[in-house]
Design an enzyme around this catalytic site. Structure first.
Site, PDB file in Angstrom:
ATOM      1  N   GLY B 149     111.890  29.619 -22.903  1.00  0.00           N
ATOM      2  CA  GLY B 149     112.274  30.735 -22.174  1.00  0.00           C
ATOM      3  C   GLY B 149     111.208  31.099 -21.046  1.00  0.00           C
ATOM      4  O   GLY B 149     110.078  30.834 -21.258  1.00  0.00           O
ATOM      5  N   CYS B 150     111.567  31.754 -20.007  1.00  0.00           N
ATOM      6  CA  CYS B 150     110.477  32.118 -19.007  1.00  0.00           C
ATOM      7  C   CYS B 150     109.394  33.269 -19.558  1.00  0.00           C
ATOM      8  O   CYS B 150     108.339  33.031 -19.364  1.00  0.00           O
ATOM      9  CB  CYS B 150     111.253  32.588 -17.570  1.00  0.00           C
ATOM     10  SG  CYS B 150     112.399  33.660 -17.994  1.00  0.00           S
ATOM     11  N   PHE B 151     109.864  34.238 -19.995  1.00  0.00           N
ATOM     12  CA  PHE B 151     109.248  35.380 -20.528  1.00  0.00           C
ATOM     13  C   PHE B 151     108.224  34.841 -21.557  1.00  0.00           C
ATOM     14  O   PHE B 151     107.124  35.038 -21.716  1.00  0.00           O
ATOM     15  CB  PHE B 151     109.940  36.582 -20.964  1.00  0.00           C
ATOM     16  CG  PHE B 151     110.512  37.537 -20.060  1.00  0.00           C
ATOM     17  CD1 PHE B 151     109.570  37.996 -19.355  1.00  0.00           C
ATOM     18  CD2 PHE B 151     111.761  37.865 -19.998  1.00  0.00           C
ATOM     19  CE1 PHE B 151     110.073  39.169 -18.319  1.00  0.00           C
ATOM     20  CE2 PHE B 151     112.363  38.808 -19.214  1.00  0.00           C
ATOM     21  CZ  PHE B 151     111.346  39.192 -18.189  1.00  0.00           C
ATOM     22  N   VAL B 152     108.704  33.801 -22.443  1.00  0.00           N
ATOM     23  CA  VAL B 152     108.115  33.284 -23.282  1.00  0.00           C
ATOM     24  C   VAL B 152     107.111  32.527 -23.006  1.00  0.00           C
ATOM     25  O   VAL B 152     105.771  32.511 -23.540  1.00  0.00           O
ATOM     26  CB  VAL B 152     109.213  32.517 -24.314  1.00  0.00           C
ATOM     27  CG1 VAL B 152     108.198  32.019 -25.579  1.00  0.00           C
ATOM     28  CG2 VAL B 152     110.144  33.371 -24.813  1.00  0.00           C
TER      29      VAL B 152
END
Lengths: 346, 346, 346, 346
Positions: B149-152
């Protein structure tokens, strides 16, 4: 206190009316109707109103609305206010329609433009076109107001003095308009997502825009000659505002002095229309959140064309602000009541 | 040439993949599937691709896609790639899933987080978590990749060296993340309209965000101690980019020199992760449109806290860029192939 | 009518004061001073004020300003109001200083923070810190007000109830603040160009920000224990607004109910501070152009941390709005006089 | 490898050239000169280039630059490249001047427009006007290129087919152009601050814009009749892009089919100019970051006017992209080399 209701209070025009009406010293809000959010606390739907209003949206019950109110603002898509207005005419209530249903006096043109039947043809002549700069005296005594379109207001304020005084060739008018995105309404669509519009700029419906008949109706009724306009709307990636760049060929012998004098004279007593001095150019944000219009008027000696720059807030002088101005006129209040706020810069 | 297909090509992740893959010298695009736009010319749906591609979107026929392709990117909402991947496993095709279905190794956590059943539990162990900076060797031989994921990605790149080397208290981590709006997808909703977001800023789901288990899974698997993170996502009114401000209490005796050395050392051979020099601060737009990550690492002596600033493009290193990097690794290509573009400033 | 002058009227704080003061029913504007634009018509410099004011900027002649005014707002960079204020103290005039010169009670801290000498140490004790939510009674009788900083106001309103009631670990406070660009002032610099900031996001001075001593001074004076804060300011590419995300570890035994009750109780009679109901999250634009503050307060049971979201307009409650509120209190007017405007949405 | 230097590499045109040239497979960068930042690492000044270049800016030493380079791009304000170009002509080096000094063939017009003396009149005839769609054959053999202005490129590509084929009244042309802010350069000024421009829109110099002589020069040289244009530039609050809305009266007997055929035929082999199909409208961002131009061409039967919508990136086809295209042509490379990047959406 004027008892005021809004039919269709959950779009951008409705919320802007609330922004003007809540602090208005002579207004008491009665019914705020919403089909989709009846029963919801207004501040829960519009958290930016927190602390300023304690009402709930209600189902539209026309009889109650028209009985309990001195004035009703109708903020519905075109096609939806004709039957309501017909019903309203059986009550003692004034109506300001912010939609398009009663703006066009010619029924055929209306039906062709909006693809709906004019269901209240008898009422049409009762509706006054709500542009105070042209129809103030009629508005004073009006029971029903057809509030002008936003692009149209910007174009008319920028062109009326030139058309009335026959300063320009009435077939040469080109209106290149740019609007903020709120003019396209609050409905969900991919086209209006921030991700699609930020950093972007586009035209829409360059040939077919439905505001052309309204512009031409009001210019023609002010002119001895037939006026035809070219009109192209564009979308600026900002929340609100209209900027119209208007071009027209000047008639022989007309000087820039003649033109500026006509504009200054036409608007010298207008509380909301300001003709800028030579060398000053309007910036769209300078009227943001207000009912103001700023105009710059120049003659290009090289090409013989008049160039008018006309700015308004599409939700202000282009919709809710103008509607409140009309209300003030209809009820004999000073025109700036509730409309004295200053644009936000930055 | 690698024969590549995209399942679900009409969202922002799909279009960003096209932006990277069309000019990629080793890629031939085969099938671009779309349920809603099958039969439509790609350039008609994505006019910004005019002149660069001549294909139509097609119905998803999984057998054909998996037969005709060497690699398939799946860009579907969570819950939709499990059955597809199970089917893919009966073909000789590699899969990079840009959705969430195979990121969480613990089935219970997955099902509780995403409220769907893990329909392909046997495949779970076949999927390599596609963060090259942590799993490059596994990716080289992987058949299936769960793209992070992007935030991750932003959080992990900012925290892994500190966690691996036990420089910080693993219970003290606070990740305050800010993302551009494309992270919320391309579906129509009032919340994402330009008019609602421009000039605005807000947090969303500060306590319940579904990326927390993914962050904690990957930090815990890198740490000897139990890691727990506080994570708050916010929305910036821009198109793309993620900016994470990360706070953690530094363990006794650790100096800023220790910290910077760990980060510089961890990423010294990484083609896309850049640790800035002391005194330099990252700006989100400096990686816009690229697969880059920029990190700033500082110790606040006054408070004893490490502050990491981590920036990526949510559609680049946070999605499509990282997926292409994974593809390059899987197929033995130089990692920067097709990923050499430079951020756009201004 | 209160005779009001502004010293330094051509920055963003000055123009925002004009936006509030021109329509204020109890205010008469006397002198608006500007070193660089003395002699210029105010509307020529600020075209957005066209139609609402007919004054010229004047040279600063302190004797005339202090003689002719009941109240003077000083809007100068730090270091410039100490001598002026000392002079003012020989006249019968009230002063609200929107700069930083009298905010810090500890002279050493002031001089170290701002790198200038405190030239009016005797006046320091005369200045009341102008946060009505903490010092209303003192403000009523004050002759001189040090108007709080914008970040500081956002942080204090978000933290005071928790600190006063010892609900949180006073060493655990992290304030992650984001501000619109007007907080950086109106001077020309490449860093603040639209082209450098649009689509961008960045932190600035994460460790050294000069507002930390002011935050800690006001929290410590409200706390039995020593408070230390981590504070990181960021720049959002919008015109105005502050959004602070505040984290702190909750003391043992404190429940979310305790916390919410403390905040609701602390602000129940405050006209401008609104604690949102559980589940509601503030959006920065919802207070844009107003003196309002909206707070969301949540306890993350998983991590044991309090998360407060605090929004204000940096030019409103963070500067000019709060200054006008202080004026209203000093002159015995209802606090909302001239401050009833509603935020602009969209 | 072509040895390439840039004189004046720290403005927006210079940085955009770097964005194109660094990944260009046939280019080796030699000298990047900067008066203000000589000695500074390029990535330190332009952090968005981190990881992609390892050079320092240098003082301008013209002899070294012209000796060491095959091609020099000059990115200086007008008035500064005449002497440099005169010096360059004594070396074996090609020059592409991105400034205005050699665009106007008529010396009087140049001097009146730019208020500087033409210091290299003998060189003027050596400079080829670098619009490949008009002068490709000349560019192939050119030693010196005057790279066109951004507004001018947008206008010419939108008008040339109509003017060449005499489809329109050459006195009726109105060009209403809108540009992103990078067109105004990277110098510090209050006018270009985010706080002044965001949410705003304005015209500038509506009558006096210095690009009019350049537009008229190139249209007249393509026309049998005298062409005169009305041109109004506006500022959109976005980073980059030009959108021109062009109006002209169509000559008798000309049909929309004639017009579209002329445009499609004129550009059918052009790699960067795309005439959209009927019903498609260009969006400015669809060419952002590229060397592309998209055109929409319509005849308004009601008014008899041609309406052309022409979009480019002011830094791409309007400056650096076009310069690289010219370089490719001059050195016999495929025109799309280094120019294949796809616009960023969203």
């Amino acid at each position: 206190m004027i008892k005021v209701s809004i039919i269709g209070a959950t779009g951008y025009t409705g919320s802007e009316l609330l922004r003007y009406l809540i602090p208005h010293q002579d207004v008491e809000l009665i019914h705020l109707t919403s089909r989709s959010h009846a029963g919801t606390q207004v501040t829960s739907y519009y958290p930016f109103l927190t602390g300023s209003i304690d009402l709930k949206f209600t189902e539209l019950k026309p009889d109650a609305v028209f009985t309990d109110s001195d004035l009703v603002f109708i903020c519905l898509p075109h096609g939806h206010s004709m039957e309501l207005s017909a019903l309203a005419s059986t009550f003692d209530v004034k109506v300001i329609d912010l939609g398009a249903d009663f703006r066009l006096k010619n029924i055929d043109v209306y039906e062709e433009t909006y693809k709906v039947e004019q269901a209240a043809p008898n009422l049409l002549k009762e509706f006054v076109y709500g542009l105070p700069e042209k129809y103030r005296e009629d508005i004073k005594n009006a029971q029903y107001i057809a509030n002008p379109g936003c692009f149209v207001t910007s174009a008319l304020l920028g062109l009326l003095p030139a058309v009335v005084h026959a300063l320009i060739d009435p077939q040469s008018i080109i209106i290149d308009s740019k609007t903020g995105v709120s003019g396209a309404g609050r409905s969900a669509s991919v086209d209006k997502l921030l991700t699609e519009l930020t950093g972007n700029f586009k035209a829409y419906n360059p040939l077919l825009h439905r505001h052309i008949p309204e512009i031409e109706q009001e210019l023609n009724s002010a002119s001895e000659h037939t006026v035809q306009v070219q009109f192209t709307p564009h979308l600026i990636p900002v929340e609100r505002g209209i900027f119209s760049t208007i071009y027209a060929s000047v008639e022989d012998g007309i000087t820039e002095r003649d033109i500026i004098d006509s504009y200054k004279s036409a608007y010298q007593h207008e509380p909301f229309v300001h003709v800028l001095d030579k060398g000053e150019l309007p910036q769209m944000k300078h009227v943001s959140g207000t009912n103001n219009c700023q105009l710059s008027v120049q003659l290009d000696e090289r090409t013989g064309r008049l160039i008018v720059l006309s700015i308004i807030d599409n939700l202000g002088k282009g919709a809710a602000g103008q509607a409140v101005q009309n209300m003030n006129i209809m009820f004999g209040l000073p025109e700036k009541t509730g409309l004295a706020a200053i644009a936000m810069m930055p």
